[in-house]
Design an enzyme around this catalytic site. Structure first.
Site, PDB file in Angstrom:
ATOM      1  N   CYS A   2       0.843  -1.187   0.000  1.00  0.00           N
ATOM      2  CA  CYS A   2       0.000   0.000   0.000  1.00  0.00           C
ATOM      3  C   CYS A   2       0.885   1.247   0.000  1.00  0.00           C
ATOM      4  CB  CYS A   2      -0.933   0.075   1.195  1.00  0.00           C
ATOM      5  SG  CYS A   2      -2.098  -1.273   1.290  1.00  0.00           S
ATOM      6  N   ARG A  27       3.903  -0.308  -4.852  1.00  0.00           N
ATOM      7  CA  ARG A  27       3.688  -0.826  -3.493  1.00  0.00           C
ATOM      8  C   ARG A  27       2.394  -1.634  -3.375  1.00  0.00           C
ATOM      9  NH1 ARG A  27       6.850   2.014   0.156  1.00  0.00           N
ATOM     10  NH2 ARG A  27       5.498   1.381   1.860  1.00  0.00           N
ATOM     11  N   TRP A  74      -2.545  -2.816  -1.644  1.00  0.00           N
ATOM     12  CA  TRP A  74      -2.159  -4.228  -1.763  1.00  0.00           C
ATOM     13  C   TRP A  74      -3.030  -4.935  -0.740  1.00  0.00           C
ATOM     14  CZ3 TRP A  74      -0.025  -8.198   1.220  1.00  0.00           C
ATOM     15  CH2 TRP A  74       0.470  -9.297   0.495  1.00  0.00           C
ATOM     16  N   ASN A 100      -1.570   2.534   5.468  1.00  0.00           N
ATOM     17  CA  ASN A 100      -0.609   1.524   5.014  1.00  0.00           C
ATOM     18  C   ASN A 100      -0.170   0.737   6.236  1.00  0.00           C
ATOM     19  OD1 ASN A 100       1.570   0.097   3.901  1.00  0.00           O
ATOM     20  ND2 ASN A 100       2.968   1.796   4.211  1.00  0.00           N
ATOM     21  N   GLY A 101      -0.295  -0.582   6.181  1.00  0.00           N
ATOM     22  CA  GLY A 101       0.098  -1.415   7.320  1.00  0.00           C
ATOM     23  C   GLY A 101      -1.031  -2.382   7.649  1.00  0.00           C
ATOM     24  N   GLU A 463      18.927 -16.709  -7.056  1.00  0.00           N
ATOM     25  CA  GLU A 463      18.410 -15.394  -7.432  1.00  0.00           C
ATOM     26  C   GLU A 463      17.774 -15.445  -8.829  1.00  0.00           C
ATOM     27  OE1 GLU A 463      17.520 -12.865  -6.106  1.00  0.00           O
ATOM     28  OE2 GLU A 463      17.535 -11.277  -7.597  1.00  0.00           O
ATOM     29  N   LYS A 467      13.832 -14.554  -9.607  1.00  0.00           N
ATOM     30  CA  LYS A 467      13.450 -13.533 -10.592  1.00  0.00           C
ATOM     31  C   LYS A 467      12.516 -14.148 -11.626  1.00  0.00           C
ATOM     32  CE  LYS A 467      14.570 -10.830  -9.192  1.00  0.00           C
ATOM     33  NZ  LYS A 467      15.176 -10.100  -8.091  1.00  0.00           N
ATOM     34  N   GLU A 470       9.021 -14.877 -10.173  1.00  0.00           N
ATOM     35  CA  GLU A 470       8.347 -13.646  -9.774  1.00  0.00           C
ATOM     36  C   GLU A 470       7.677 -12.936 -10.945  1.00  0.00           C
ATOM     37  OE1 GLU A 470      11.242 -10.958  -8.179  1.00  0.00           O
ATOM     38  OE2 GLU A 470       9.750  -9.884  -6.992  1.00  0.00           O
ATOM     39  N   HIS A 486      19.977 -36.021  -5.578  1.00  0.00           N
ATOM     40  CA  HIS A 486      19.398 -36.536  -4.328  1.00  0.00           C
ATOM     41  C   HIS A 486      17.875 -36.409  -4.322  1.00  0.00           C
ATOM     42  CE1 HIS A 486      23.324 -37.279  -2.680  1.00  0.00           C
ATOM     43  NE2 HIS A 486      23.695 -36.078  -3.118  1.00  0.00           N
ATOM     44  N   LYS A 586       6.204  -4.090  -3.879  1.00  0.00           N
ATOM     45  CA  LYS A 586       7.632  -3.836  -3.770  1.00  0.00           C
ATOM     46  C   LYS A 586       8.113  -3.869  -2.333  1.00  0.00           C
ATOM     47  CE  LYS A 586      11.655  -2.407  -5.320  1.00  0.00           C
ATOM     48  NZ  LYS A 586      12.484  -3.440  -5.955  1.00  0.00           N
TER      49      LYS A 586
END
Ligand code: AGP
Length: 591
Positions: A2, A27, A74, A100-101, A463, A467, A470, A486, A586
């Site tokens: 948010c 966000r 969000w 926000n939160g 990484e 990416k 995502e 394995h 983000k």
């Protein structure tokens, strides 16, 4: 998670809020809304979906006024629909808030407020704060906000308008980011710096628990007890272009291309302890955690310092041994990741000396740490982190070198000249973009990708897979190459891409054997390697990409770049929203 924006001044609030929300939409982008005050009336427009939809709605119903608040969401409580979009108001529409939160005790508050006759219209945790403000309102909005905060638990940055008071905008924060800015006759608030850059670079951050009153005449800060505190401003040097896409179709591509610049200068150091520690804990989430893995490798390999990388959200469940002579390096691009903040607090309480490595001056982590390293990457707006990662990796390498020198335990020398060459290698890497694009486009619809490597290359593989998942929404596994047999090798099927990263000479042959094992089972094998490894790589792989000729110790900082491009071009080919992948935000400011 948010973004909130607020404005009081002389210009059209609607325009400033919409522009600000566009900058903040990384966000969260489930819904958006604005409230603008006109004399003693609050006008609200909100919608499910993104800012362009809100802009359209505002064109149909323009909001006249020079005081307002806005939100991009969000979703945490309740689906993304018009009703759950912020701003939320009290029943009479006289108080409007954006948040926000997460208000953790929202269920109890909802119960208490419902029992008192308040009727809820949304599923959000935020709405209870709007009704609570109405319940407590005594004609003084600042006092009411401070009082309401005593009943709220969780994390929040709340901005509020009150129809009775057309000359001020109110806000309060606890555990969520809130940046205030001012210039002649105008005051602004935002969840992040880039949204304020078109207007001002003189910024203030309220302390946790503090409230602020924003007027045309300036910003007034108040402690939780209502005591006035003089606002201290700081200046940000990021320019406007750094927060714009420019000639690039996406922020991600722009940010990938900004890596030579991000690797150009060392991090800005604030008050590092004079002594090197004898051990280090590195905390981070997602990509920042991968930087921790690489950082731990450098700490041990270069400085001989035992180093323990930890996923921040998991670190909290670890047994609390007290630390002696230990540095806790909290790594976070945004400096606002709730899990990392909580874990850093815990490490500090266990006796570690906290050092924050962040890209964001004035962020919560930066402010709570006695020492900080600030990466010079500039604002990173694409949800997928790229330049922040390479800048973090370099900063951790430099810290390892510094501590190794201080302790007299430097294991392997790297010359300044070699470090200075990093931007050139990054540039060289970028010039191979079209080869990467040509490879991945015909394979973008493959159902599963494997990324493998050993040692530092296993970090790059992790990484790369993150990416890829995502932004392409394609399952991508990363494995230490030796671990495949394995169990995970069972997933290999005809034509499946297996991508090996080989930059560490000591592991080359073993990794290539693992690649051959995949090939024998029908996989299409790809190898990214240093020039002197090419001949061997061609024996085991169907496609070989040769990286610049660089020292293996520095290669993990550069070899990730083509893998960022790989994910980028695959996502573009699939027609996906690269900068705003589904379900993500983000800055993850909830735990
Ligand atoms: C990376 O591409 C992700 N979007 C994510 O893993 C991110 O790195 C993580 O959420 C941590 O963010 P931070 O660096 O701002 O703390």
């Amino acid at each position: 998670m948010c973004g909130i924006m607020g404005y009081i001044g002389t210009q059209s609030a609607q325009e400033i809020l919409l522009n600000g929300l566009e900058h903040l939409s990384y966000r969260g982008y489930d819904s958006a809304g604005v409230a603008v005050q006109k004399e003693n009336r609050l006008q609200i427009v909100k919608t499910r979906g993104r800012i362009d939809l809100l802009r359209q709605k505002c064109q149909d119903t323009p909001l006249d006024g020079t005081l307002g608040i806005g939100h991009t969401r969000w979703a945490t409580h309740g689906p993304a629909n018009d009703l759950n979009a912020h701003p939320h108001t009290d029943a009479r529409g006289r108080i409007a808030i954006v948040h926000n939160g997460v208000i953790e005790n929202h269920a109890q508050l909802r119960q208490m407020l419902t029992a008192r006759g308040f009727v809820f219209r949304s599923d959000t945790d935020t709405e209870c704060a709007a009704h609570l403000l109405r319940l407590l309102y005594d004609g003084d909005m600042l006092r009411t906000l401070l009082l309401a905060a005593r009943y709220l638990t969780g994390s929040y940055a709340i901005a509020a308008l009150c129809a009775d008071d057309p000359s001020a905008l109110y806000c309060i924060r606890s555990g969520s980011p809130l940046i205030l800015g001012t210039r002649e006759g105008e005051s602004y608030l935002s969840s992040d710096i880039p949204a304020l850059l078109p207007y001002t670079r003189e910024l203030t951050v309220p302390e946790d628990g503090e409230a602020a009153v924003l007027r045309r005449s300036g910003i007034y800060l108040f402690s939780a007890k209502g005591q006035r505190r003089r606002a201290q401003t700081f200046h940000v040097s990021w320019d406007m272009q750094s927060a714009e896409k420019g000639v690039y179709p996406h922020f991600m591509l722009k940010e990938i291309h900004e890596q030579p610049q991000a690797l150009h200068s060392p991090p800005i150091i604030r008050k590092l302890p004079a002594r090197a520690p004898s051990q280090a804990v590195l905390l981070g989430c997602g990509t920042a955690y991968h930087a921790c893995l690489l950082g731990a490798y450098y700490m041990e390999r270069l400085a001989g310092i035992p180093a323990f990388p930890e996923i921040a959200s998991e670190y909290r469940s670890r047994i609390a041994f007290p630390y002696r002579d230990c540095a806790c390096i909290a790594v976070s691009q945004s400096g606002e990741t709730a899990d990392t903040i909580s874990a850093a607090r815990m490490a500090k309480a266990r006796g570690a000396v906290l050092v924050t490595l962040t890209n964001t001056l004035g962020s919560t982590l930066e402010r709570m740490s006695p020492a900080a390293l600030l990466t010079p990457a500039g604002p990173e707006l694409s949800v997928a982190s790229t330049k922040a990662y390479t800048a973090q990796a370099l900063a951790l390498l430099q810290l390892a070198l510094r501590w190794g020198r201080m302790r007299g335990t430097l294991q392997e020398a790297l010359s300044e000249q070699q470090l200075l060459h990093l931007p050139h290698w990054a540039q060289e890497m970028l010039s191979s973009s079209s080869a990467i694009q040509a490879y991945i486009e015909p394979r973008a619809d493959q159902p599963l990708f494997f990324f493998i490597g050993r040692g530092a290359d296993a970090v790059t593989a992790r990484e790369a897979a993150l990416k890829f998942k995502e932004i392409t929404y394609t399952p991508a596994e990363s494995y230490p190459a030796g671990e495949l047999k394995h169990g995970a090798i069972a997933l290999i099927h005809e034509g499946m891409p297996v991508i090996a990263i080989c930059t560490q000479p000591e592991w080359l042959h073993k990794t290539l054997v693992n690649l051959s094992e995949c090939r024998a089972r029908g996989a299409e094998c790809v190898c990214f390697c240093l020039p002197h490894m090419e001949k061997d790589a061609r024996e085991a792989a169907d496609h070989v990409f040769v990286l610049p000729d660089m020292p293996p110790l520095l290669a993990p900082i550069i070899s990730v770049i083509p893998l960022q491009l790989l994910a980028y071009y695959a996502a573009c080919k699939k027609g996906l929203d690269v900068d705003k992948p589904r379900n993500l935000a983000k800055s993850v400011t909830v735990e």
